[in-house]
Design a protein around this motif. Structure first.
Motif, PDB file in Angstrom:
ATOM      1  N   ALA A  90       0.830  -1.202   0.000  1.00  0.00           N
ATOM      2  CA  ALA A  90       0.000   0.000   0.000  1.00  0.00           C
ATOM      3  C   ALA A  90       0.865   1.254   0.000  1.00  0.00           C
ATOM      4  CB  ALA A  90      -0.932  -0.008   1.204  1.00  0.00           C
ATOM      5  N   ALA A  91       1.972   1.215   0.738  1.00  0.00           N
ATOM      6  CA  ALA A  91       2.894   2.356   0.745  1.00  0.00           C
ATOM      7  C   ALA A  91       3.498   2.575  -0.642  1.00  0.00           C
ATOM      8  CB  ALA A  91       3.999   2.129   1.776  1.00  0.00           C
ATOM      9  N   GLU A  92       3.800   1.486  -1.341  1.00  0.00           N
ATOM     10  CA  GLU A  92       4.295   1.619  -2.716  1.00  0.00           C
ATOM     11  C   GLU A  92       3.248   2.282  -3.601  1.00  0.00           C
ATOM     12  OE1 GLU A  92       7.263  -1.947  -3.773  1.00  0.00           O
ATOM     13  OE2 GLU A  92       5.308  -2.667  -3.073  1.00  0.00           O
ATOM     14  N   ARG A  93       2.001   1.898  -3.443  1.00  0.00           N
ATOM     15  CA  ARG A  93       0.935   2.506  -4.244  1.00  0.00           C
ATOM     16  C   ARG A  93       0.741   3.976  -3.873  1.00  0.00           C
ATOM     17  NH1 ARG A  93      -1.718  -2.554  -2.626  1.00  0.00           N
ATOM     18  NH2 ARG A  93      -1.251  -4.053  -4.284  1.00  0.00           N
ATOM     19  N   ALA A  94       0.870   4.280  -2.587  1.00  0.00           N
ATOM     20  CA  ALA A  94       0.742   5.676  -2.153  1.00  0.00           C
ATOM     21  C   ALA A  94       1.801   6.546  -2.812  1.00  0.00           C
ATOM     22  CB  ALA A  94       0.856   5.768  -0.630  1.00  0.00           C
ATOM     23  N   LYS A  95       2.991   6.008  -2.941  1.00  0.00           N
ATOM     24  CA  LYS A  95       4.075   6.737  -3.607  1.00  0.00           C
ATOM     25  C   LYS A  95       3.732   6.975  -5.073  1.00  0.00           C
ATOM     26  CE  LYS A  95       9.131   6.488  -4.119  1.00  0.00           C
ATOM     27  NZ  LYS A  95      10.326   5.689  -3.751  1.00  0.00           N
ATOM     28  N   LYS A  96       3.244   5.954  -5.745  1.00  0.00           N
ATOM     29  CA  LYS A  96       2.876   6.083  -7.155  1.00  0.00           C
ATOM     30  C   LYS A  96       1.704   7.049  -7.338  1.00  0.00           C
ATOM     31  CE  LYS A  96       4.466   1.429  -8.392  1.00  0.00           C
ATOM     32  NZ  LYS A  96       4.037   0.062  -8.802  1.00  0.00           N
ATOM     33  N   ALA A  97       0.837   7.122  -6.331  1.00  0.00           N
ATOM     34  CA  ALA A  97      -0.330   8.004  -6.415  1.00  0.00           C
ATOM     35  C   ALA A  97       0.015   9.456  -6.099  1.00  0.00           C
ATOM     36  CB  ALA A  97      -1.424   7.515  -5.473  1.00  0.00           C
ATOM     37  N   GLY A  98       1.247   9.714  -5.677  1.00  0.00           N
ATOM     38  CA  GLY A  98       1.683  11.089  -5.476  1.00  0.00           C
ATOM     39  C   GLY A  98       1.461  11.659  -4.094  1.00  0.00           C
ATOM     40  N   PHE A  99       1.193  10.821  -3.105  1.00  0.00           N
ATOM     41  CA  PHE A  99       1.041  11.336  -1.747  1.00  0.00           C
ATOM     42  C   PHE A  99       2.387  11.827  -1.209  1.00  0.00           C
ATOM     43  CE2 PHE A  99      -2.809   8.703  -1.939  1.00  0.00           C
ATOM     44  CZ  PHE A  99      -3.737   9.587  -1.392  1.00  0.00           C
ATOM     45  N   ASP A 100       2.333  12.890  -0.412  1.00  0.00           N
ATOM     46  CA  ASP A 100       3.542  13.468   0.179  1.00  0.00           C
ATOM     47  C   ASP A 100       3.896  12.820   1.507  1.00  0.00           C
ATOM     48  OD1 ASP A 100       3.971  15.730  -1.752  1.00  0.00           O
ATOM     49  OD2 ASP A 100       1.982  16.306  -1.011  1.00  0.00           O
ATOM     50  N   ILE A 101       2.881  12.368   2.238  1.00  0.00           N
ATOM     51  CA  ILE A 101       3.057  11.850   3.594  1.00  0.00           C
ATOM     52  C   ILE A 101       2.195  10.605   3.758  1.00  0.00           C
ATOM     53  CG2 ILE A 101       2.633  12.327   6.061  1.00  0.00           C
ATOM     54  CD1 ILE A 101       3.177  15.299   5.431  1.00  0.00           C
ATOM     55  N   ILE A 102       2.703   9.635   4.516  1.00  0.00           N
ATOM     56  CA  ILE A 102       1.924   8.460   4.906  1.00  0.00           C
ATOM     57  C   ILE A 102       1.715   8.502   6.410  1.00  0.00           C
ATOM     58  CG2 ILE A 102       2.062   5.955   5.269  1.00  0.00           C
ATOM     59  CD1 ILE A 102       3.291   5.691   2.521  1.00  0.00           C
ATOM     60  N   GLU A 103       0.487   8.172   6.832  1.00  0.00           N
ATOM     61  CA  GLU A 103       0.202   7.961   8.249  1.00  0.00           C
ATOM     62  C   GLU A 103      -0.283   6.529   8.441  1.00  0.00           C
ATOM     63  OE1 GLU A 103      -1.516  10.805  11.216  1.00  0.00           O
ATOM     64  OE2 GLU A 103      -3.325   9.580  10.928  1.00  0.00           O
ATOM     65  N   LEU A 104       0.278   5.835   9.417  1.00  0.00           N
ATOM     66  CA  LEU A 104      -0.198   4.509   9.792  1.00  0.00           C
ATOM     67  C   LEU A 104      -1.242   4.664  10.888  1.00  0.00           C
ATOM     68  CD1 LEU A 104       3.200   2.570   9.979  1.00  0.00           C
ATOM     69  CD2 LEU A 104       1.620   2.735   8.041  1.00  0.00           C
ATOM     70  N   HIS A 105      -2.387   4.006  10.702  1.00  0.00           N
ATOM     71  CA  HIS A 105      -3.489   4.118  11.658  1.00  0.00           C
ATOM     72  C   HIS A 105      -3.313   3.062  12.746  1.00  0.00           C
ATOM     73  CE1 HIS A 105      -7.135   5.216  13.419  1.00  0.00           C
ATOM     74  NE2 HIS A 105      -8.000   5.038  12.429  1.00  0.00           N
ATOM     75  N   ALA A 106      -2.779   3.512  13.886  1.00  0.00           N
ATOM     76  CA  ALA A 106      -2.566   2.619  15.032  1.00  0.00           C
ATOM     77  C   ALA A 106      -3.436   3.051  16.208  1.00  0.00           C
ATOM     78  CB  ALA A 106      -1.092   2.616  15.425  1.00  0.00           C
ATOM     79  N   ALA A 107      -4.620   3.602  15.900  1.00  0.00           N
ATOM     80  CA  ALA A 107      -5.508   4.135  16.932  1.00  0.00           C
ATOM     81  C   ALA A 107      -6.901   3.545  16.807  1.00  0.00           C
ATOM     82  CB  ALA A 107      -5.576   5.664  16.821  1.00  0.00           C
TER      83      ALA A 107
END
Length: 338
Positions: A149-166
């Motif tokens: 999913a992080a690889e896809r986020a990079k390809k989609a042009g996102f600047d920042i990733i947040e992991l939902h641990a809440a």
């Protein structure tokens, strides 16, 4: 007037034009139940970028089909989702905002036709179905899901990733002794309960070089849940692993009443910032520019996450700027209204 709220903030290679973040909020708007971006998402998120948010974060986005909070959520478990997400990030960036995606898995809270999975066979409450305890193979597969999913986020042009641990979703379930009853290396003591998140961070960072946030529940509202000492220790470990900011929310791991009031979660962001030595985001009934400015000026947090107030007012930053005596440059199409 120089304000903290409207000052830039740089994390690694990304500079936000101000400290205002649109908090991730589930929108339940994929009517075809395919996780695809549609016109509604473009209008919803882009309007907040026009409204001058520094960072727009999309809703909790499941990394596997099995991890959906609802069938109507945006998704990122397939390469088929990339073009729509790229359309969305491009539309947001036109208006000067940066983009973030919150990667998650609902675990025992998932709406899934077949069997739900969790760290342990413990339901959320007495009305919930009992999930299947994850095997080590399923743990590894899910961590791999976060990586891809992080690889896809990079390809989609996102600047920042947040992991939902809440909020009692899968990573939160591993962290909490209330939901994690495992006796192997993924359960028991604090370090073992942290292992799933550690391995997820490690795998994501093999494909992601940009800023990495983690949202946590800093208070589980239960005497047998994680203490503030536990949360601070987790935050220190995340800082050591290369996490750049802790997004400090609370609750969701068990069903319990929560007394809410303006800024009720800010003390947790302040404690983690000071004791763990890591940047934090404050969230939780922050409604005015003056309130946000106080948090930043007193160094209680580094970013202000705005949720419900942004639903009521897509131009909340302008409202806050007016309170603080700051003049924002409007979109050129709106200049005549200034």
């Amino acid at each position: 007037m120089t304000t903290a709220l409207f000052s830039p903030f740089t994390i690694k290679n990304v500079t936000l034009k101000n400290r205002i973040v649109m908090s991730p909020m589930c929108m339940y708007s994929c009517d075809q139940e395919d996780g695809m971006v549609n016109d509604w998402h473009i209008v919803h998120y882009t309007s907040r970028a026009i409204g001058q948010a520094g960072l727009i974060m999309t809703e909790a986005t499941p990394v596997t089909r099995q991890g959906q909070i609802s069938p109507q959520d945006l998704a990122i478990w397939s390469d088929d989702h990339i073009p729509g997400l790229k359309r969305l990030t491009d539309a947001i960036k036109v208006h000067g905002a940066k983009t973030a995606v919150q990667l998650g898995h609902a675990g025992r809270k998932a709406i899934y036709d077949d069997e739900t999975i969790a760290p342990s066979a413990v339901g959320f409450d007495e009305k919930s179905k009992i999930p299947k305890e994850m095997t080590e193979t399923e743990i590894k597969e899910t961590i791999y899901g976060f990586k891809t999913a992080a690889e896809r986020a990079k390809k989609a042009g996102f600047d920042i990733i947040e992991l939902h641990a809440a909020h009692g979703y899968l990573i939160s379930q591993f962290l909490s002794p209330l939901s994690n009853k495992r006796t192997d290396e993924y359960g028991g003591n604090r370090e073992n309960r942290f292992r799933f998140l550690k391995e997820t961070i490690d795998q994501v960072k093999t494909v992601w070089e940009g800023p990495l946030f983690v949202r946590i529940s800093a208070d589980e509202y239960h005497q047998d849940g994680n203490s503030m000492d536990d949360i601070t220790a987790f935050s220190k470990r995340m800082s050591e692993l290369g996490v750049d900011l802790i997004d400090c929310s609370t609750g969701g791991i068990v069903r319990t009443p929560i007394e809410v009031y303006p800024g009720y979660q800010i003390r947790h962001a302040e404690t983690i910032k000071k004791e763990a030595g890591i940047a934090t985001g404050a969230v939780g009934l922050i409604t005015t520019g003056l309130q946000a400015e106080e948090i930043l000026q007193n160094k209680r947090a580094d970013l202000i996450f705005i949720g419900r107030a942004f639903l009521r007012d897509p131009y909340w930053p302008r409202t806050a700027a007016n309170e603080l005596g700051v003049e924002l440059e409007p979109p050129r199409q709106y200049i005549r209204s200034w």
